[in-house]
Design an enzyme around this catalytic site. Structure first.
Site, PDB file in Angstrom:
ATOM      1  N   SER A 134       0.855  -1.184   0.000  1.00 27.86           N
ATOM      2  CA  SER A 134       0.000   0.000   0.000  1.00 27.86           C
ATOM      3  C   SER A 134       0.889   1.231   0.000  1.00 27.86           C
ATOM      4  CB  SER A 134      -0.924   0.036   1.223  1.00 27.86           C
ATOM      5  OG  SER A 134      -0.156   0.036   2.419  1.00 27.86           O
ATOM      6  N   TYR A 166      -2.437   0.576  -3.559  1.00 27.65           N
ATOM      7  CA  TYR A 166      -3.680   1.162  -3.063  1.00 27.65           C
ATOM      8  C   TYR A 166      -3.349   2.073  -1.891  1.00 27.65           C
ATOM      9  CZ  TYR A 166      -3.293  -2.610   0.365  1.00 27.65           C
ATOM     10  OH  TYR A 166      -2.836  -3.465   1.334  1.00 27.65           O
TER      11      TYR A 166
END
Length: 133
Positions: A26, A59
């Site tokens: 992430s 993400y």
């Protein structure tokens, strides 16, 4: 109906403050910058490393309120070094007939990743900001 994938928003010239190989993948971004760029937690983002020339998709996850940290996590941590300048971009699908009116949002930060300016993307406008980690 035809759709086009268009730039929705970008955080321009953020400075990577951490790279955590041992954390699940992430990129950690403050809630203030996520809100300014209209990026939701767990939304896919592209990260373009201005310094090293690398690119990857991951993400977004929400960092601490008021934090200026930009932390790349997981395997992508191999692609950045603290101090690197990056562009964090999000995309959206837009009906083809609506594309001409679409204006992506650009979030500018200072050298410490503090919010500086939010405005529509302007083609050909340059804004140089030094990075000091």
């Amino acid at each position: 109906m035809a759709y086009r994938k268009m730039l929705k928003s970008k955080i321009h010239r953020a400075c990577v403050t951490q790279a955590d190989l041992d954390y699940e993948g992430s990129i950690t971004i403050s809630p203030e910058l996520l809100k300014a760029a209209n990026i939701l937690p767990y939304e896919a983002v592209n990260v373009w490393n201005i310094t090293a020339g690398t690119r990857f998709e991951t993400y977004a996850i929400t960092g601490e309120k008021g934090s200026t940290d930009i932390c790349v996590n997981g395997a992508a941590a191999h692609l950045v070094t603290p101090g690197d300048l990056v562009i964090i971009a999000s995309f959206t699908q837009i009906l083809e007939e609506d594309c001409a009116a679409h204006e992506p949002t650009v979030v500018f930060v200072d050298q410490f990743n503090r919010l500086k300016e939010i405005r529509p993307e302007r083609i050909g406008v340059k804004n140089k900001i030094p990075c000091s980690a």
